[in-house]
Design an enzyme around this catalytic site. Structure first.
Site, PDB file in Angstrom:
ATOM      1  N   ASN A   1       0.982  -0.720   0.062  1.00  0.00           N
ATOM      2  CA  ASN A   1      -0.133   0.524  -0.443  1.00  0.00           C
ATOM      3  C   ASN A   1       1.493   1.198   0.128  1.00  0.00           C
ATOM      4  O   ASN A   1       1.521   1.883   0.894  1.00  0.00           O
ATOM      5  CB  ASN A   1      -1.258   0.138   1.293  1.00  0.00           C
ATOM      6  CG  ASN A   1      -1.559   1.541   1.492  1.00  0.00           C
ATOM      7  OD1 ASN A   1      -1.667   1.622   0.546  1.00  0.00           O
ATOM      8  ND2 ASN A   1      -2.202   1.515   2.540  1.00  0.00           N
TER       9      ASN A   1
ATOM     10  N   LYS B   1       0.342   4.284  -0.185  1.00  0.00           N
ATOM     11  CA  LYS B   1      -0.420   5.638   0.623  1.00  0.00           C
ATOM     12  C   LYS B   1      -0.232   6.525  -0.649  1.00  0.00           C
ATOM     13  O   LYS B   1      -0.324   6.455  -1.734  1.00  0.00           O
ATOM     14  CB  LYS B   1       0.055   5.967   1.655  1.00  0.00           C
ATOM     15  CG  LYS B   1       0.038   4.684   3.163  1.00  0.00           C
ATOM     16  CD  LYS B   1      -0.372   4.462   4.192  1.00  0.00           C
ATOM     17  CE  LYS B   1      -0.664   3.599   4.792  1.00  0.00           C
ATOM     18  NZ  LYS B   1      -0.423   3.519   6.597  1.00  0.00           N
TER      19      LYS B   1
ATOM     20  N   HIS C   1      -9.447   1.329   4.925  1.00  0.00           N
ATOM     21  CA  HIS C   1      -7.970   1.240   5.376  1.00  0.00           C
ATOM     22  C   HIS C   1      -8.400   2.482   6.922  1.00  0.00           C
ATOM     23  O   HIS C   1      -9.083   3.246   6.363  1.00  0.00           O
ATOM     24  CB  HIS C   1      -6.998   1.725   4.382  1.00  0.00           C
ATOM     25  CG  HIS C   1      -5.900   2.078   5.663  1.00  0.00           C
ATOM     26  ND1 HIS C   1      -5.732   2.918   5.875  1.00  0.00           N
ATOM     27  CD2 HIS C   1      -4.839   1.206   5.126  1.00  0.00           C
ATOM     28  CE1 HIS C   1      -3.968   2.927   6.676  1.00  0.00           C
ATOM     29  NE2 HIS C   1      -3.922   1.293   6.318  1.00  0.00           N
TER      30      HIS C   1
ATOM     31  N   GLU D   1      -7.109   5.090   7.587  1.00  0.00           N
ATOM     32  CA  GLU D   1      -6.492   5.959   7.569  1.00  0.00           C
ATOM     33  C   GLU D   1      -8.026   6.475   6.582  1.00  0.00           C
ATOM     34  O   GLU D   1      -8.336   8.281   7.002  1.00  0.00           O
ATOM     35  CB  GLU D   1      -5.037   6.110   6.112  1.00  0.00           C
ATOM     36  CG  GLU D   1      -4.103   6.187   7.185  1.00  0.00           C
ATOM     37  CD  GLU D   1      -2.894   5.584   6.765  1.00  0.00           C
ATOM     38  OE1 GLU D   1      -3.256   5.859   5.122  1.00  0.00           O
ATOM     39  OE2 GLU D   1      -2.200   5.500   7.262  1.00  0.00           O
TER      40      GLU D   1
ATOM     41  N   GLU E   1      -4.917  -4.499  10.761  1.00  0.00           N
ATOM     42  CA  GLU E   1      -4.523  -3.544  10.973  1.00  0.00           C
ATOM     43  C   GLU E   1      -4.845  -2.709  12.217  1.00  0.00           C
ATOM     44  O   GLU E   1      -5.394  -2.185  12.387  1.00  0.00           O
ATOM     45  CB  GLU E   1      -3.948  -2.498   9.945  1.00  0.00           C
ATOM     46  CG  GLU E   1      -4.223  -3.127   8.378  1.00  0.00           C
ATOM     47  CD  GLU E   1      -3.486  -2.637   7.340  1.00  0.00           C
ATOM     48  OE1 GLU E   1      -1.898  -2.334   6.630  1.00  0.00           O
ATOM     49  OE2 GLU E   1      -4.078  -1.217   7.603  1.00  0.00           O
TER      50      GLU E   1
ATOM     51  N   GLY F   1       2.759   2.583  10.916  1.00  0.00           N
ATOM     52  CA  GLY F   1       3.630   3.738  10.784  1.00  0.00           C
ATOM     53  C   GLY F   1       4.188   4.421  11.918  1.00  0.00           C
ATOM     54  O   GLY F   1       4.669   4.937  12.060  1.00  0.00           O
TER      55      GLY F   1
ATOM     56  N   SER G   1       3.313  -1.597  10.467  1.00  0.00           N
ATOM     57  CA  SER G   1       4.796  -1.983  10.819  1.00  0.00           C
ATOM     58  C   SER G   1       5.503  -3.471  10.853  1.00  0.00           C
ATOM     59  O   SER G   1       6.375  -3.654  11.146  1.00  0.00           O
ATOM     60  CB  SER G   1       5.449  -1.362  12.142  1.00  0.00           C
ATOM     61  OG  SER G   1       4.483   0.029  11.951  1.00  0.00           O
TER      62      SER G   1
END
Ligand code: PGA
Length: 250
Positions: free
Chosen positions: A9, A11, A96, A98, A168, A174, A213
């Site tokens: 991904n 991003k 996701h 985000e 996730e 991240g 991560s």
């Protein structure tokens, strides 16, 4: 046998030319990856054409990172599932964290996106995961269970068969903080058990990826877990060396 998958991904990173170079680097080394591992690249929309071209003679597949919750029409700035499919995507990442957090995607939005993705022949990579405060309050099973039920339980078994799930934990994305292999396995097993309530034996066929991560140093231990079928990789997917090393970790 469940499909083993390593999906990158990207991003909102790389410019189109850099993305094409990265895709070329990855496919030039694809023979290093076991042949039963499906690589998926999810670049930004603006790079889909170029990445599609870069990977066209390889076994790697293309994914978008999102799609619109409407079919077509006056929705300025949106990109439809049909457009994504026409650009050569096989997969689309949906839900996701985000997107849930910064763009307020709810289960209602995701039900629309899911239906459109499936109607256009795309395989959704449906993301679930709890926030730090939810884990600390011991609510992670409830949160993830609801994310599964409110969206995936609306599918027919045929539709469900084409979905990939990605767990996730938001606190691991991240941050450099990874869930331990035990924490990840525990919730992957829970996700599979939840899917089994609705879909029975089919739950054994669904690939469930870990994300947050994930890197070469921890992928092997994570992928060795019984219910972890691969990874959804953010930061480490931007370096061909790391992405390939992760895909070799099964
Ligand atoms: P990360 O991102 O690997 O950079 O933590 C994973 C993801 O958000 O898909």
């Amino acid at each position: 046998m469940r499909k083993k998958i390593v999906a990158g991904n990207w991003k909102m990173n790389t410019l189109p030319a850099e993305g094409a170079t990265l895709a070329h680097e990855i496919v030039s080394r694809i023979t290093e990856v076991p042949s039963d591992v499906q690589l998926i690249l999810a670049p930004p929309f603006t790079h889909l054409d170029r990445v599609a071209e870069a990977i066209k003679d390889s076994s790697a597949a293309l994914s978008a990172q999102n799609c619109a919750d409407r079919d077509k029409g006056a929705f300025t700035g949106e990109v439809s599932a049909a457009m994504i499919a026409a650009a050569g995507c096989t997969y689309v990442i949906l839900g996701h964290s985000e997107r849930r957090e910064y763009y307020h995607e709810t289960s209602a939005t995701l039900n629309s996106k899911m239906a459109l993705a499936l109607a256009n022949g795309l395989r959704p990579i449906y993301c679930v995961g709890e926030k730090l405060e939810e884990r600390e309050a011991g609510r992670h099973f409830d949160v993830v269970g609801a994310q599964i039920r409110e969206v995936l339980f609306n599918l027919t078994p045929e539709q469900m068969a084409s979905v990939v799930v990605a767990y996730e934990p938001v606190w691991a994305i991240g941050t450099g903080k990874t869930a331990t292999a035990e924490q990840a396995q525990e919730i992957h097993a829970f996700i599979r058990k939840t899917l089994a309530e609705k879909y029975g034996w089919l739950s054994e066929e669904i690939s469930i990826l870990y994300g947050g991560s994930c890197k070469p140093a921890n992928a092997r231990e994570l992928f060795a877990q019984k219910d972890i079928d691969g990874g959804l990789i953010g930061g480490a997917a931007l370096k061909a060396d790391d992405f390939i090393a992760i895909a070799r970790s099964f």
